[in-house]
Scaffold this motif. Structure first.
Motif, PDB file in Angstrom:
ATOM      1  N   SER A 178      12.249  35.478 -16.761  1.00  0.00           N
ATOM      2  CA  SER A 178      13.279  36.253 -17.115  1.00  0.00           C
ATOM      3  C   SER A 178      14.622  35.927 -16.333  1.00  0.00           C
ATOM      4  N   ILE A 179      14.556  34.921 -15.538  1.00  0.00           N
ATOM      5  CA  ILE A 179      15.658  34.552 -14.496  1.00  0.00           C
ATOM      6  C   ILE A 179      17.087  34.566 -15.146  1.00  0.00           C
ATOM      7  N   ARG A 180      17.271  33.909 -16.191  1.00  0.00           N
ATOM      8  CA  ARG A 180      18.458  33.844 -16.840  1.00  0.00           C
ATOM      9  C   ARG A 180      18.312  33.855 -18.229  1.00  0.00           C
ATOM     10  N   GLU A 181      19.435  34.129 -18.764  1.00  0.00           N
ATOM     11  CA  GLU A 181      19.442  34.352 -20.411  1.00  0.00           C
ATOM     12  C   GLU A 181      18.862  33.256 -21.070  1.00  0.00           C
ATOM     13  N   THR A 186      21.094  41.471  -5.405  1.00  0.00           N
ATOM     14  CA  THR A 186      21.830  42.298  -6.767  1.00  0.00           C
ATOM     15  C   THR A 186      21.628  41.550  -7.728  1.00  0.00           C
ATOM     16  N   TYR A 187      21.684  40.264  -7.989  1.00  0.00           N
ATOM     17  CA  TYR A 187      21.734  39.412  -9.407  1.00  0.00           C
ATOM     18  C   TYR A 187      20.150  39.486  -9.958  1.00  0.00           C
ATOM     19  N   CYS A 188      19.249  39.566  -9.195  1.00  0.00           N
ATOM     20  CA  CYS A 188      17.833  39.016  -9.390  1.00  0.00           C
ATOM     21  C   CYS A 188      16.841  40.231  -9.827  1.00  0.00           C
ATOM     22  N   LEU A 240      21.446  28.920  -0.777  1.00  0.00           N
ATOM     23  CA  LEU A 240      22.513  29.440  -0.179  1.00  0.00           C
ATOM     24  C   LEU A 240      23.156  30.569  -1.120  1.00  0.00           C
ATOM     25  N   GLN A 241      23.155  30.531  -2.284  1.00  0.00           N
ATOM     26  CA  GLN A 241      23.783  31.092  -3.245  1.00  0.00           C
ATOM     27  C   GLN A 241      25.277  31.238  -3.440  1.00  0.00           C
ATOM     28  N   SER A 242      25.961  31.489  -2.277  1.00  0.00           N
ATOM     29  CA  SER A 242      27.371  31.292  -2.322  1.00  0.00           C
ATOM     30  C   SER A 242      27.738  31.077  -1.048  1.00  0.00           C
ATOM     31  N   THR A 263      18.901  23.291  -2.057  1.00  0.00           N
ATOM     32  CA  THR A 263      19.449  24.595  -2.195  1.00  0.00           C
ATOM     33  C   THR A 263      19.610  25.128  -3.632  1.00  0.00           C
ATOM     34  N   ASP A 264      19.830  26.583  -3.662  1.00  0.00           N
ATOM     35  CA  ASP A 264      20.239  26.809  -5.045  1.00  0.00           C
ATOM     36  C   ASP A 264      21.450  27.593  -5.142  1.00  0.00           C
ATOM     37  N   ILE A 265      22.529  27.372  -5.900  1.00  0.00           N
ATOM     38  CA  ILE A 265      23.752  28.185  -6.059  1.00  0.00           C
ATOM     39  C   ILE A 265      24.123  28.742  -7.163  1.00  0.00           C
ATOM     40  N   ILE A 266      24.842  29.735  -7.187  1.00  0.00           N
ATOM     41  CA  ILE A 266      24.958  30.657  -8.413  1.00  0.00           C
ATOM     42  C   ILE A 266      26.593  30.532  -8.310  1.00  0.00           C
ATOM     43  N   VAL A 267      27.328  30.096  -9.595  1.00  0.00           N
ATOM     44  CA  VAL A 267      28.823  30.323  -9.673  1.00  0.00           C
ATOM     45  C   VAL A 267      29.110  31.356 -10.614  1.00  0.00           C
ATOM     46  N   THR A 293      21.954  24.390  -9.447  1.00  0.00           N
ATOM     47  CA  THR A 293      23.070  25.155  -9.717  1.00  0.00           C
ATOM     48  C   THR A 293      23.101  25.844 -10.782  1.00  0.00           C
ATOM     49  N   PHE A 294      23.599  27.110 -10.884  1.00  0.00           N
ATOM     50  CA  PHE A 294      23.545  28.051 -12.211  1.00  0.00           C
ATOM     51  C   PHE A 294      24.802  28.894 -12.339  1.00  0.00           C
ATOM     52  N   ILE A 295      25.152  29.173 -13.391  1.00  0.00           N
ATOM     53  CA  ILE A 295      26.256  30.166 -13.654  1.00  0.00           C
ATOM     54  C   ILE A 295      25.475  31.427 -13.704  1.00  0.00           C
ATOM     55  N   PHE A 296      26.095  32.400 -12.989  1.00  0.00           N
ATOM     56  CA  PHE A 296      25.549  33.703 -13.141  1.00  0.00           C
ATOM     57  C   PHE A 296      25.242  34.327 -14.431  1.00  0.00           C
ATOM     58  N   SER A 297      23.965  34.767 -14.424  1.00  0.00           N
ATOM     59  CA  SER A 297      23.381  35.384 -15.802  1.00  0.00           C
ATOM     60  C   SER A 297      23.193  37.100 -15.597  1.00  0.00           C
ATOM     61  N   PRO A 298      23.799  37.955 -16.023  1.00  0.00           N
ATOM     62  CA  PRO A 298      23.526  39.245 -15.890  1.00  0.00           C
ATOM     63  C   PRO A 298      22.153  39.708 -16.365  1.00  0.00           C
ATOM     64  N   ARG A 299      21.414  40.344 -15.649  1.00  0.00           N
ATOM     65  CA  ARG A 299      20.093  40.731 -15.918  1.00  0.00           C
ATOM     66  C   ARG A 299      20.046  42.044 -16.041  1.00  0.00           C
ATOM     67  N   GLU A 300      19.537  42.773 -17.078  1.00  0.00           N
ATOM     68  CA  GLU A 300      19.487  44.165 -17.252  1.00  0.00           C
ATOM     69  C   GLU A 300      18.744  44.623 -16.368  1.00  0.00           C
TER      70      GLU A 300
HETATM   71  N1  5AD Z   1      21.777  34.189 -12.605  1.00  0.00           N
HETATM   72  C1  5AD Z   1      21.882  32.996 -12.307  1.00  0.00           C
HETATM   73  N2  5AD Z   1      21.060  32.527 -11.258  1.00  0.00           N
HETATM   74  C2  5AD Z   1      20.143  33.172 -10.914  1.00  0.00           C
HETATM   75  N3  5AD Z   1      19.360  33.031 -10.058  1.00  0.00           N
HETATM   76  C3  5AD Z   1      18.360  34.188  -9.637  1.00  0.00           C
HETATM   77  N4  5AD Z   1      18.824  34.954 -10.657  1.00  0.00           N
HETATM   78  C4  5AD Z   1      20.070  34.545 -11.230  1.00  0.00           C
HETATM   79  C5  5AD Z   1      21.039  35.114 -12.035  1.00  0.00           C
HETATM   80  N5  5AD Z   1      20.809  36.293 -12.510  1.00  0.00           N
HETATM   81  C6  5AD Z   1      19.152  31.538  -9.318  1.00  0.00           C
HETATM   82  C7  5AD Z   1      19.161  31.966  -7.889  1.00  0.00           C
HETATM   83  C8  5AD Z   1      17.729  31.621  -7.353  1.00  0.00           C
HETATM   84  C9  5AD Z   1      17.193  30.666  -8.572  1.00  0.00           C
HETATM   85  C10 5AD Z   1      15.631  30.654  -8.632  1.00  0.00           C
HETATM   86  O1  5AD Z   1      17.790  31.283  -9.783  1.00  0.00           O
HETATM   87  O2  5AD Z   1      19.973  30.740  -7.368  1.00  0.00           O
HETATM   88  O3  5AD Z   1      17.602  31.347  -6.123  1.00  0.00           O
END
Ligand code: 5AD
Ligand code: SF4
Length: 481
Positions: free
Chosen positions: A91-94, A205-207, A307-309, A344-348, A375-382
């Protein structure tokens, strides 16, 4: 029968996000796998398990496969040949969602030709209210659904489905016991995953993970050590200790002071040649853990440290519980481990991320020069707090940021790989590479390497001379003495 199912009625058990959010102080009980008596229901039938997501899911699929084989099902490598297909979802991202729903679409067509095909749906998406609701109303051809907390119930859920001939749904919102003794069909003969804990209490808060995987529960140390000892006996070369937040291992014990550093030491002492662990949250990383990594040569010098940000403002909005400065302080300490590699993991594009915030992320990356980064783009999770925050960036802006970030981090991956040129590295050989006549494996620092070697080295740790360094991998040749 396990206590959570004693009073089970014929009604469906459905997920509920509100319940999933709850955390009790109750001590976690340990239960053992309830071996099914109907061992022949899969006789002459074939199964296929499709896994999405992280190592935790991959390992769950190893349990799913072994449970199916206990029921006499046999594995096939093509879903079109299977009588039973199970999707173990993420479910982590869309896009993880979209992939699973895409596969359900393909399975619908297959089921039109193959009326007796059984379709099972499990994993993190099965813990989401909205998804299960959709399955009930729009994907009626899905035969059964079970959640992450009752994975071990698969044989019983499947049997219910076969007996009732109705869609069977059994998802618990509240995590239950730690279940020991579930059989496992390991995907690899030399490298094994071992769960050390389940769930997560951090609520970034994003997870979505704290909802889909429940409260943090650490496995008993003796169960873990015994599992690793068995792996050593079976000739395994590497173990990866798995958890959503492994550094917090043991923090939920009420009866003992036994933490990740103690576990690392005890696992190292089993003599398994390689110990890895993931994932780490910077908050719980202790100096003692760092000392253990330095002390035991079989604990690999590789740390994944999300790191995330790099912006304190965004870190706060993310609920990460550390500042950029604290992260860097820990990073510097980790760098005192000889030869360590850090990823690392980073969300933009987190809601409200400004250009200035993003530039701070870039500047932390410039400082850390990561050996690898996801690296990931933020994905809103309900259901998560961030999904309700105002997001005023366009998708183009987010993609531009991701592109810029990737450009920077990729530059450092190449630099990191170049450090190994003309050096000898120790490689655990996985098998033949996609590249002709080459083999593939990983170095102690978790670098992927393709090399000229021998088939007889598969499953062994050998010396390889590095001859070329690329962004994503190394090339080399087996050393001859
Ligand atoms: N949107 C984008 N990336 C996310 N991750 C977790 N939740 C989200 C989200 N809602 C990323 C984080 C985490 C990795 C496993 O997935 O960076 O460390
Ligand atoms: Fe995906 Fe997270 Fe579930 Fe793993 S725990 S499958 S990454 S949602």
């Amino acid at each position: 029968m396990l206590k959570y199912f004693k009073e089970r009625s014929d009604t469906m058990l459905l997920p509920n996000a509100k319940e999933e959010r709850k955390r009790t102080k109750e001590k976690v009980l340990k239960e053992f796998y309830d071996n099914p008596s109907f061992k022949e229901i899969g006789k002459g039938k074939k199964y296929f398990v499709k896994t999405y997501g992280c190592q935790m899911n991959e390992h769950d699929s190893e349990n799913i496969k072994a449970m199916l084989e206990e029921l006499s099902f046999k594995e096939v490598d093509d879903y079109e040949k299977a009588d039973l297909v199970i999707l173990n979802t993420c479910s982590i991202r869309e896009n993880a969602h979209n992939k699973a729903f895409g596969m359900l679409g393909r399975l619908k067509h297959l089921k039109e030709q193959k009326k007796n095909l059984l379709i099972g749906f499990c994993g993190c998406m099965a813990q989401e209210e909205k998804v299960v609701d959709e399955i009930i109303h729009k994907y009626k051809y899905v035969d059964f659904v079970f959640g992450t907390h009752n994975l071990h119930r698969l044989p019983f859920v499947l049997k219910e489905r076969l007996d009732s001939k109705k869609q069977e749904i059994e998802v618990l919102s509240e995590e239950g016991c730690i279940i020991e003794g579930i059989p496992v069909k390991r995907a690899n003969k030399y490298k094994a995953y071992v769960n050390i804990m389940y769930g997560c209490d951090k609520f970034c808060t994003y997870c979505i993970v704290p909802f889909t995987r429940g409260k943090q529960r650490s496995r008993d140390k003796d169960d873990i050590i015994n599992e690793v000892k068995m792996l050593v006996q079976d000739g395994y070369q590497e173990v990866t200790l798995l958890g959503q937040n492994v550094n917090a291992y043991g923090k939920d014990f009420t009866d003992k002071e036994y933490r990740m550093e103690n576990l690392l030491e005890d696992v190292a002492k089993t003599g398994i040649p390689r110990v890895r662990f993931m994932t780490s949250h910077p908050w719980d990383f202790t100096d003692n853990m760092i000392e253990m990594i330095k002390k035991y040569p079989n604990i690999m010098p590789y740390v994944h440290l999300p790191l995330q940000s790099g912006s304190n403002r965004i870190l706060k909005l993310m609920g990460r519980r550390y500042t950029k400065e604290e992260y860097i302080e820990l990073f510097d300490k980790l760098k005192t481990i000889p030869n360590v590699c850090i990823s690392t993991d980073i969300i933009v594009g987190f809601p409200g991320e400004t250009e200035e915030d993003f530039n701070e992320t870039l500047s932390v990356c410039e400082y850390c020069k990561y050996d690898n980064a996801y690296t990931f783009i933020f994905s809103p999770r309900e259901g998560t707090a961030a999904s309700k925050m105002e997001d005023n960036l366009t998708i183009e802006e987010k993609e531009q940021r991701l592109y810029k970030l990737n450009e920077l981090v990729n530059k450092y991956f190449l630099e990191s790989n170049k450090r190994y040129l003309n050096k000898t590295v120790k490689v655990l050989v996985d098998g033949p590479s996609d590249k002709e006549n080459m083999f593939t494996g990983y170095t102690e620092e978790n670098k992927l390497i393709n090399f000229y070697g021998d088939k007889s080295d598969i499953g062994k740790i050998i010396d390889v001379a590095v001859e070329d360094a690329k962004t994503w991998s190394l090339d080399g040749r087996k050393c001859t003495k």
